[in-house]
Design an enzyme around this catalytic site. Structure first.
Site, PDB file in Angstrom:
ATOM      1  N   ARG A 116      -4.617  -8.190  11.816  1.00 24.71           N
ATOM      2  CA  ARG A 116      -5.772  -7.608  11.020  1.00 24.71           C
ATOM      3  C   ARG A 116      -6.034  -5.829  11.625  1.00 24.71           C
ATOM      4  O   ARG A 116      -5.750  -5.204  12.502  1.00 24.71           O
ATOM      5  CB  ARG A 116      -6.691  -8.315  10.511  1.00 24.71           C
ATOM      6  CG  ARG A 116      -6.557  -8.965  10.162  1.00 24.71           C
ATOM      7  CD  ARG A 116      -7.422 -10.156   9.490  1.00 24.71           C
ATOM      8  NE  ARG A 116      -9.051  -9.151   8.124  1.00 24.71           N
ATOM      9  CZ  ARG A 116     -10.159  -9.776   8.097  1.00 24.71           C
ATOM     10  NH1 ARG A 116     -10.508 -10.457   8.980  1.00 24.71           N
ATOM     11  NH2 ARG A 116     -10.308  -8.629   7.571  1.00 24.71           N
ATOM     12  N   PRO A 138     -22.581 -13.608  10.740  1.00 22.58           N
ATOM     13  CA  PRO A 138     -22.555 -12.616   9.863  1.00 22.58           C
ATOM     14  C   PRO A 138     -22.169 -12.838   9.104  1.00 22.58           C
ATOM     15  O   PRO A 138     -20.530 -12.540   9.147  1.00 22.58           O
ATOM     16  CB  PRO A 138     -23.046 -11.628  10.097  1.00 22.58           C
ATOM     17  CG  PRO A 138     -23.791 -11.590  11.903  1.00 22.58           C
ATOM     18  CD  PRO A 138     -22.648 -12.773  12.867  1.00 22.58           C
ATOM     19  N   ASN A 139     -21.711 -13.451   7.315  1.00 20.35           N
ATOM     20  CA  ASN A 139     -21.820 -12.726   6.431  1.00 20.35           C
ATOM     21  C   ASN A 139     -20.582 -13.749   6.166  1.00 20.35           C
ATOM     22  O   ASN A 139     -19.739 -14.411   5.291  1.00 20.35           O
ATOM     23  CB  ASN A 139     -20.296 -11.654   6.467  1.00 20.35           C
ATOM     24  CG  ASN A 139     -21.364 -10.727   6.397  1.00 20.35           C
ATOM     25  OD1 ASN A 139     -22.288 -10.454   5.552  1.00 20.35           O
ATOM     26  ND2 ASN A 139     -21.267  -9.862   7.373  1.00 20.35           N
ATOM     27  N   GLU A 149     -14.479 -20.327  19.906  1.00 21.22           N
ATOM     28  CA  GLU A 149     -14.227 -19.261  19.586  1.00 21.22           C
ATOM     29  C   GLU A 149     -13.561 -19.210  18.785  1.00 21.22           C
ATOM     30  O   GLU A 149     -12.179 -19.994  18.594  1.00 21.22           O
ATOM     31  CB  GLU A 149     -14.036 -17.552  19.479  1.00 21.22           C
ATOM     32  CG  GLU A 149     -14.359 -16.348  19.165  1.00 21.22           C
ATOM     33  CD  GLU A 149     -13.796 -15.557  19.540  1.00 21.22           C
ATOM     34  OE1 GLU A 149     -13.693 -15.277  21.225  1.00 21.22           O
ATOM     35  OE2 GLU A 149     -14.030 -13.973  19.093  1.00 21.22           O
ATOM     36  N   ALA A 197     -18.675 -10.566  13.309  1.00 22.77           N
ATOM     37  CA  ALA A 197     -18.074  -8.832  13.905  1.00 22.77           C
ATOM     38  C   ALA A 197     -18.746  -9.375  15.177  1.00 22.77           C
ATOM     39  O   ALA A 197     -18.082  -8.470  15.719  1.00 22.77           O
ATOM     40  CB  ALA A 197     -18.614  -8.527  13.058  1.00 22.77           C
ATOM     41  N   HIS A 252     -11.878 -17.940  14.281  1.00 25.97           N
ATOM     42  CA  HIS A 252     -12.062 -16.719  13.023  1.00 25.97           C
ATOM     43  C   HIS A 252     -10.993 -17.934  12.403  1.00 25.97           C
ATOM     44  O   HIS A 252     -10.207 -18.331  12.507  1.00 25.97           O
ATOM     45  CB  HIS A 252     -11.245 -15.548  14.062  1.00 25.97           C
ATOM     46  CG  HIS A 252     -12.981 -14.798  14.928  1.00 25.97           C
ATOM     47  ND1 HIS A 252     -13.308 -14.201  14.183  1.00 25.97           N
ATOM     48  CD2 HIS A 252     -12.127 -15.230  15.944  1.00 25.97           C
ATOM     49  CE1 HIS A 252     -14.081 -13.566  15.320  1.00 25.97           C
ATOM     50  NE2 HIS A 252     -13.883 -14.089  16.363  1.00 25.97           N
ATOM     51  N   LEU A 253     -11.640 -17.433  10.793  1.00 22.46           N
ATOM     52  CA  LEU A 253     -10.870 -17.804   9.889  1.00 22.46           C
ATOM     53  C   LEU A 253      -9.262 -17.560   9.792  1.00 22.46           C
ATOM     54  O   LEU A 253      -8.873 -17.860   9.430  1.00 22.46           O
ATOM     55  CB  LEU A 253     -11.340 -17.708   8.498  1.00 22.46           C
ATOM     56  CG  LEU A 253     -13.299 -18.704   8.481  1.00 22.46           C
ATOM     57  CD1 LEU A 253     -14.136 -18.308   7.184  1.00 22.46           C
ATOM     58  CD2 LEU A 253     -12.849 -19.981   8.425  1.00 22.46           C
ATOM     59  N   SER A 254     -10.004 -16.173   9.954  1.00 18.73           N
ATOM     60  CA  SER A 254      -8.261 -15.569   9.521  1.00 18.73           C
ATOM     61  C   SER A 254      -7.354 -15.388  11.242  1.00 18.73           C
ATOM     62  O   SER A 254      -8.479 -15.098  11.795  1.00 18.73           O
ATOM     63  CB  SER A 254      -9.314 -13.726   8.991  1.00 18.73           C
ATOM     64  OG  SER A 254      -9.972 -12.837   9.947  1.00 18.73           O
ATOM     65  N   TYR A 309     -10.066 -14.908   3.347  1.00 15.22           N
ATOM     66  CA  TYR A 309     -11.094 -15.806   4.195  1.00 15.22           C
ATOM     67  C   TYR A 309     -11.081 -17.284   3.304  1.00 15.22           C
ATOM     68  O   TYR A 309     -11.625 -18.385   3.881  1.00 15.22           O
ATOM     69  CB  TYR A 309     -12.606 -15.570   4.418  1.00 15.22           C
ATOM     70  CG  TYR A 309     -12.331 -14.426   5.573  1.00 15.22           C
ATOM     71  CD1 TYR A 309     -12.404 -14.435   6.604  1.00 15.22           C
ATOM     72  CD2 TYR A 309     -13.100 -12.738   4.295  1.00 15.22           C
ATOM     73  CE1 TYR A 309     -12.792 -13.387   7.383  1.00 15.22           C
ATOM     74  CE2 TYR A 309     -13.379 -11.692   5.125  1.00 15.22           C
ATOM     75  CZ  TYR A 309     -12.756 -12.020   6.567  1.00 15.22           C
ATOM     76  OH  TYR A 309     -13.168 -10.953   7.292  1.00 15.22           O
ATOM     77  N   ASN A 358     -18.482 -19.124  15.373  1.00 19.70           N
ATOM     78  CA  ASN A 358     -17.203 -18.065  14.628  1.00 19.70           C
ATOM     79  C   ASN A 358     -18.497 -17.054  14.490  1.00 19.70           C
ATOM     80  O   ASN A 358     -19.193 -17.179  13.676  1.00 19.70           O
ATOM     81  CB  ASN A 358     -16.992 -18.282  13.405  1.00 19.70           C
ATOM     82  CG  ASN A 358     -16.229 -17.736  11.998  1.00 19.70           C
ATOM     83  OD1 ASN A 358     -16.890 -16.531  13.021  1.00 19.70           O
ATOM     84  ND2 ASN A 358     -15.947 -17.913  11.854  1.00 19.70           N
ATOM     85  N   ARG A 406     -16.626 -13.471  -0.880  1.00 18.10           N
ATOM     86  CA  ARG A 406     -15.857 -12.418  -0.268  1.00 18.10           C
ATOM     87  C   ARG A 406     -14.115 -12.976   0.889  1.00 18.10           C
ATOM     88  O   ARG A 406     -14.046 -13.038   1.015  1.00 18.10           O
ATOM     89  CB  ARG A 406     -17.224 -12.246   0.870  1.00 18.10           C
ATOM     90  CG  ARG A 406     -16.267 -12.682   2.252  1.00 18.10           C
ATOM     91  CD  ARG A 406     -17.258 -12.065   3.240  1.00 18.10           C
ATOM     92  NE  ARG A 406     -17.243 -12.638   4.800  1.00 18.10           N
ATOM     93  CZ  ARG A 406     -16.959 -12.279   5.767  1.00 18.10           C
ATOM     94  NH1 ARG A 406     -17.097 -11.202   5.805  1.00 18.10           N
ATOM     95  NH2 ARG A 406     -16.833 -13.140   6.318  1.00 18.10           N
TER      96      ARG A 406
HETATM   97  C1  DQA Z   1     -13.804 -13.181  11.024  1.00 18.73           C
HETATM   98  C2  DQA Z   1     -13.613 -11.964  11.271  1.00 18.73           C
HETATM   99  C3  DQA Z   1     -14.056 -10.943  11.883  1.00 18.73           C
HETATM  100  O1  DQA Z   1     -13.210 -10.144  12.428  1.00 18.73           O
HETATM  101  C4  DQA Z   1     -15.247 -10.459  10.559  1.00 18.73           C
HETATM  102  O2  DQA Z   1     -15.762  -9.631  11.015  1.00 18.73           O
HETATM  103  C5  DQA Z   1     -15.514 -12.415   9.951  1.00 18.73           C
HETATM  104  C6  DQA Z   1     -14.748 -13.223   9.588  1.00 18.73           C
HETATM  105  C7  DQA Z   1     -13.775 -14.812  10.960  1.00 18.73           C
HETATM  106  O3  DQA Z   1     -14.107 -15.776  10.384  1.00 18.73           O
HETATM  107  O4  DQA Z   1     -12.120 -14.336  10.237  1.00 18.73           O
HETATM  108  O5  DQA Z   1     -17.113 -11.605   9.330  1.00 18.73           O
HETATM  109  O6  DQA Z   1     -14.812 -14.222  12.020  1.00 18.73           O
END
Ligand code: DQA
Length: 152
Positions: A112, A15-16, A103, A82, A105-107, A28, A79, A23
């Site tokens: 965080r 998601p997202n 797994e 959330a 994650h971009l960030s 990101y 990825n 965003r």
């Molecule tokens: C994320 C980190 C997650 O906490 C966040 O909800 C995302 C992006 C990342 O790629 O850093 O949607 O997965």
């Protein structure tokens, strides 16, 4: 893996992630997901692997793709967005297919909010790559290929 039977990787974004580049660019990055996907494809081609890249905002669709992957994929790079912090359904899907998972994650989720430090999917993965933006997917692919060489 051989020339006739290349290593097959499913790259999944949750998601997202489709909003990447737009965003919270300070968190990101400014690169749209399509650009990151193109870099993954380029990298895969260089390494002689096949990747199928998918993004969905819907948990069930991600689970369907994971279940489907047991028929064709040698590895999964995900990825989860959330969902990684709380989706036991995603965790169970990844555990059920018995395919190595990385797994991404971009960030840097560990630097965080506290809720981002927990990953419920981490226990069913080989490892995590966090905090390197889109480059993390390339690192994940290289790590999986290295694993393949070491195991075989
Ligand atoms: C994320 C980190 C997650 O906490 C966040 O909800 C995302 C992006 C990342 O790629 O850093 O949607 O997965």
């Amino acid at each position: 893996m051989s020339e006739t039977n290349p290593f097959q990787i499913l790259v999944l974004n949750g998601p997202n992630l489709n909003m990447t580049g737009f965003r919270e660019p300070d968190v990101y990055g400014k690169k749209p997901l399509e650009e990151i996907d193109a870099e993954i494809q380029q990298h895969a081609q260089k390494k002689g692997v096949n990747v199928r890249i998918l993004q969905s905002n819907i948990e069930g669709q991600l689970i369907d793709q994971i279940q489907e992957a047991r028929r064709w994929a040698d590895a999964i790079v995900i990825n989860p967005g959330a969902l990684g912090h709380y989706s036991y359904a995603l965790r169970d899907a990844l555990a059920s297919v018995r395919i190595p998972v990385v797994e991404v994650h971009l960030s840097n989720v560990h630097s965080r909010e506290a809720f981002r430090r927990e990953s419920v999917i981490a226990p069913v993965t080989i490892g995590q790559v966090v905090g390197f933006g889109g480059f993390g997917y390339l690192m994940a692919i290289d790590a999986l290929l290295n694993l393949e060489r070491e195991v075989v």
